[in-house]
Motif scaffolding. Structure first.
Motif, mmCIF file in Angstrom:
data_model
loop_
_atom_site.group_PDB
_atom_site.id
_atom_site.type_symbol
_atom_site.label_atom_id
_atom_site.label_comp_id
_atom_site.label_asym_id
_atom_site.label_seq_id
_atom_site.Cartn_x
_atom_site.Cartn_y
_atom_site.Cartn_z
ATOM 1 N N LEU A 16 27.675 44.267 0.165
ATOM 2 C CA LEU A 16 26.668 43.222 0.039
ATOM 3 C C LEU A 16 25.364 43.913 -0.351
ATOM 4 O O LEU A 16 24.963 44.887 0.297
ATOM 5 C CB LEU A 16 26.521 42.501 1.389
ATOM 6 C CG LEU A 16 25.293 41.631 1.612
ATOM 7 C CD1 LEU A 16 25.258 40.480 0.617
ATOM 8 C CD2 LEU A 16 25.296 41.086 3.055
ATOM 9 N N VAL A 17 24.736 43.454 -1.423
ATOM 10 C CA VAL A 17 23.475 44.058 -1.883
ATOM 11 C C VAL A 17 22.439 42.953 -2.047
ATOM 12 O O VAL A 17 22.745 41.910 -2.644
ATOM 13 C CB VAL A 17 23.665 44.804 -3.225
ATOM 14 C CG1 VAL A 17 22.349 45.427 -3.697
ATOM 15 C CG2 VAL A 17 24.743 45.889 -3.106
ATOM 16 N N HIS A 54 34.156 45.580 -4.075
ATOM 17 C CA HIS A 54 33.962 44.150 -4.339
ATOM 18 C C HIS A 54 32.518 43.855 -3.933
ATOM 19 O O HIS A 54 32.178 43.917 -2.753
ATOM 20 C CB HIS A 54 34.958 43.346 -3.498
ATOM 21 C CG HIS A 54 34.774 41.865 -3.590
ATOM 22 N ND1 HIS A 54 33.746 41.198 -2.958
ATOM 23 C CD2 HIS A 54 35.477 40.924 -4.260
ATOM 24 C CE1 HIS A 54 33.836 39.900 -3.230
ATOM 25 N NE2 HIS A 54 34.879 39.717 -4.019
ATOM 26 N N VAL A 55 31.654 43.580 -4.906
ATOM 27 C CA VAL A 55 30.212 43.516 -4.638
ATOM 28 C C VAL A 55 29.686 42.091 -4.748
ATOM 29 O O VAL A 55 29.878 41.424 -5.769
ATOM 30 C CB VAL A 55 29.420 44.411 -5.609
ATOM 31 C CG1 VAL A 55 27.924 44.358 -5.286
ATOM 32 C CG2 VAL A 55 29.924 45.848 -5.561
ATOM 33 N N THR A 56 29.005 41.630 -3.673
ATOM 34 C CA THR A 56 28.246 40.380 -3.723
ATOM 35 C C THR A 56 26.769 40.753 -3.797
ATOM 36 O O THR A 56 26.256 41.474 -2.937
ATOM 37 C CB THR A 56 28.501 39.519 -2.469
ATOM 38 O OG1 THR A 56 29.899 39.250 -2.371
ATOM 39 C CG2 THR A 56 27.742 38.198 -2.564
ATOM 40 N N LEU A 57 26.095 40.283 -4.847
ATOM 41 C CA LEU A 57 24.683 40.592 -5.082
ATOM 42 C C LEU A 57 23.881 39.327 -4.815
ATOM 43 O O LEU A 57 23.981 38.349 -5.564
ATOM 44 C CB LEU A 57 24.503 41.058 -6.528
ATOM 45 C CG LEU A 57 23.082 41.319 -7.025
ATOM 46 C CD1 LEU A 57 22.396 42.423 -6.221
ATOM 47 C CD2 LEU A 57 23.107 41.684 -8.516
ATOM 48 N N ALA A 91 31.511 42.461 5.502
ATOM 49 C CA ALA A 91 31.334 43.481 4.469
ATOM 50 C C ALA A 91 31.415 44.847 5.137
ATOM 51 O O ALA A 91 31.084 44.985 6.309
ATOM 52 C CB ALA A 91 29.988 43.314 3.780
ATOM 53 N N ASP A 92 31.872 45.845 4.387
ATOM 54 C CA ASP A 92 31.907 47.212 4.912
ATOM 55 C C ASP A 92 30.530 47.842 4.883
ATOM 56 O O ASP A 92 30.165 48.623 5.751
ATOM 57 C CB ASP A 92 32.877 48.058 4.083
ATOM 58 C CG ASP A 92 34.299 47.542 4.182
ATOM 59 O OD1 ASP A 92 34.909 47.729 5.250
ATOM 60 O OD2 ASP A 92 34.777 46.919 3.210
ATOM 61 N N VAL A 93 29.763 47.510 3.835
ATOM 62 C CA VAL A 93 28.440 48.102 3.678
ATOM 63 C C VAL A 93 27.470 47.046 3.166
ATOM 64 O O VAL A 93 27.835 46.207 2.338
ATOM 65 C CB VAL A 93 28.482 49.333 2.730
ATOM 66 C CG1 VAL A 93 29.090 48.985 1.376
ATOM 67 C CG2 VAL A 93 27.087 49.947 2.543
#
Ligand code: CTP
Ligand code: CA
Length: 227
Positions: A16-17, A54-57, A91-93
């Motif tokens: 997650l960013v 797998h990125v959620t922005l 999320a992991d990070v």
């Protein structure tokens, strides 16, 4: 993922960013915001996706294109950013790179505020939720690694060390934005990574290189079996 374990070591990890500014409405046509290009946050999302995550922005308005393979959740306010982040868990990070407005207008006007010829309006502000602190304290939903930024102009490491403790996150990337570094508004970043073990001084480099290095550092952290 097809190439898991080779060039995509973060395959299977969820990231997650947060990026960009938040816009806090005054009325339907006006807002309060921070200056933020979104360049650093979007570059981090791109770098994590390149490593297979797998990125959620979750981002406020920027001019940056959505990086390939990244799921963009566009938001405007800090309250919306927090809700979108919660919805993106587990999320992991989590990497909080957004320039969140610290305050919002207590009661935004439903209609455009008009000049009346009298005294200018007075804005009453209330504090916004702290997304980094909230994610750091998310109990069983807490990402195993929570990373924040701190832009400081003096006593950079001391201020950022205190910020890490106050927010409860794992790493703080302290960004030296003193005028003589030429960082502010530019493309170069001078980063000091602060974790429980101490400080790591990174050479001055571009925001893209900072993103790449952070993504590798995150991969190494998971690889060490710390999470
Ligand atoms: N942050 C956040 N939500 C907020 C404010 C900040 O998630 N409401 C995050 C930022 O994305 C960044 C970190 O917290 O990763 C530090 O932001 P900063 O503005 O430096 O910290 P503040 O606690 O707001 O302190 P300051 O008074 O120095 O602005
Ligand atoms: Ca702030």
């Amino acid at each position: 993922a097809f190439f898991a374990g080779t060039d995509r070591p973060l395959a299977g990890r969820r990231a997650l960013v947060t990026s960009g500014p938040t816009y806090e409405p005054i009325d339907p046509v006006r807002y309060i915001a921070n200056r933020s290009s979104g360049k650093q946050g979007h570059a981090i999302a791109a770098a994590l996706a390149r490593l297979g995550a797998h990125v959620t922005l979750v981002s406020g308005p920027t001019r940056e294109p959505t990086p390939p393979g990244v799921t963009l959740v566009p938001i405007e306010t800090a309250v919306e950013m927090l809700a979108a982040c919660r919805a993106a868990l587990p999320a992991d990070v989590a990497v909080c790179a957004a320039a969140v407005a610290d305050w919002r207008v207590a009661e935004a006007a439903g209609q455009k505020v008009k000049k009346t010829g009298g005294a200018p309006p007075t804005l009453s502000l209330i504090e916004n939720p702290d997304i980094l602190a909230t994610l750091s304290a998310a109990g069983p939903d807490r990402p195993r690694l929570v990373v924040g930024f701190a832009a400081e102009t003096e006593n950079v490491v001391a201020h950022a060390t205190e910020k890490r403790r106050r927010k409860g996150c794992d790493w703080i990337l302290a960004n030296d934005v003193a005028p003589e570094t030429g960082t502010f508004g530019g493309d170069a970043n001078t980063i000091h990574l602060i974790d429980a073990a101490g400080v790591e001084h990174w050479p001055t480099s571009t925001k893209l290189a900072v993103a790449e290095r952070l993504a590798r550092r995150i991969d190494a952290y998971f690889g060490e079996g710390k999470a």
